[in-house]
Scaffold this motif. Structure first.
Motif, PDB file in Angstrom:
ATOM      1  N   LYS A  71       0.834  -1.205   0.000  1.00 27.61           N
ATOM      2  CA  LYS A  71       0.000   0.000   0.000  1.00 27.61           C
ATOM      3  C   LYS A  71       0.872   1.259   0.000  1.00 27.61           C
ATOM      4  CE  LYS A  71      -3.838   0.642   0.285  1.00 27.61           C
ATOM      5  NZ  LYS A  71      -4.793   0.952  -0.779  1.00 27.61           N
ATOM      6  N   LEU A  72       1.958   1.255   0.764  1.00 26.85           N
ATOM      7  CA  LEU A  72       2.859   2.407   0.792  1.00 26.85           C
ATOM      8  C   LEU A  72       3.508   2.607  -0.577  1.00 26.85           C
ATOM      9  CD1 LEU A  72       4.539   1.897   4.273  1.00 26.85           C
ATOM     10  CD2 LEU A  72       2.976   3.741   3.630  1.00 26.85           C
ATOM     11  N   ALA A  73       3.896   1.516  -1.228  1.00 25.97           N
ATOM     12  CA  ALA A  73       4.514   1.609  -2.560  1.00 25.97           C
ATOM     13  C   ALA A  73       3.509   2.169  -3.562  1.00 25.97           C
ATOM     14  CB  ALA A  73       5.021   0.234  -2.994  1.00 25.97           C
ATOM     15  N   GLU A  74       2.249   1.710  -3.504  1.00 28.44           N
ATOM     16  CA  GLU A  74       1.193   2.236  -4.373  1.00 28.44           C
ATOM     17  C   GLU A  74       1.008   3.725  -4.146  1.00 28.44           C
ATOM     18  OE1 GLU A  74      -2.686   0.458  -3.927  1.00 28.44           O
ATOM     19  OE2 GLU A  74      -1.839  -1.550  -4.167  1.00 28.44           O
ATOM     20  N   ARG A  75       0.892   4.097  -2.893  1.00 23.74           N
ATOM     21  CA  ARG A  75       0.646   5.494  -2.537  1.00 23.74           C
ATOM     22  C   ARG A  75       1.786   6.394  -3.014  1.00 23.74           C
ATOM     23  NH1 ARG A  75       1.412   6.916   3.499  1.00 23.74           N
ATOM     24  NH2 ARG A  75       3.513   7.085   2.693  1.00 23.74           N
ATOM     25  N   ASP A  76       3.005   5.899  -2.874  1.00 22.98           N
ATOM     26  CA  ASP A  76       4.165   6.699  -3.213  1.00 22.98           C
ATOM     27  C   ASP A  76       4.577   6.562  -4.671  1.00 22.98           C
ATOM     28  OD1 ASP A  76       4.134   7.456  -0.552  1.00 22.98           O
ATOM     29  OD2 ASP A  76       5.675   6.009   0.048  1.00 22.98           O
ATOM     30  N   GLY A  77       3.801   5.778  -5.442  1.00 26.06           N
ATOM     31  CA  GLY A  77       4.029   5.649  -6.871  1.00 26.06           C
ATOM     32  C   GLY A  77       5.244   4.822  -7.254  1.00 26.06           C
ATOM     33  N   HIS A  78       5.540   3.793  -6.464  1.00 27.83           N
ATOM     34  CA  HIS A  78       6.713   2.940  -6.773  1.00 27.83           C
ATOM     35  C   HIS A  78       6.264   1.624  -7.320  1.00 27.83           C
ATOM     36  CE1 HIS A  78       9.683   5.325  -4.232  1.00 27.83           C
ATOM     37  NE2 HIS A  78       8.565   5.991  -4.255  1.00 27.83           N
TER      38      HIS A  78
END
Length: 85
Positions: free
Chosen positions: A78-85
């Protein structure tokens, strides 16, 4: 404090357990009786708030993350999605 340690501490504090040789990051917290559905929702709500994530109802219900390892992986994704990674 790293993400996984924070989630571990949340679980330990909320469910009054301690990760040790018996309770590991892979332990199914539902099957061992540590966590119930109400506690699960509380835990995910705390994780959502701490990491500034927006979880959909579908995410709450679609996949049940029953171990520390599974919850940590979900948060990492979820953090990777949010941060666009």
């Amino acid at each position: 404090m790293e993400r996984k340690q924070y989630i571990q501490r949340l679980i330990e504090d909320q469910f009054l357990v301690e990760f040790d040789g018996e309770l590991t990051a892979e332990t199914d917290l539902f099957k061992t009786g540590v966590m119930d559905s109400f506690g699960y929702i509380q835990l995910l709500t705390a994780v959502e708030r701490e990491f500034s994530l927006q979880l959909t109802d579908e995410e709450f219900l679609r996949s049940i993350f029953s171990s520390l390892e599974a919850i940590d992986s979900f948060v990492a994704n979820k953090l990777a999605e949010r941060d666009g990674h």
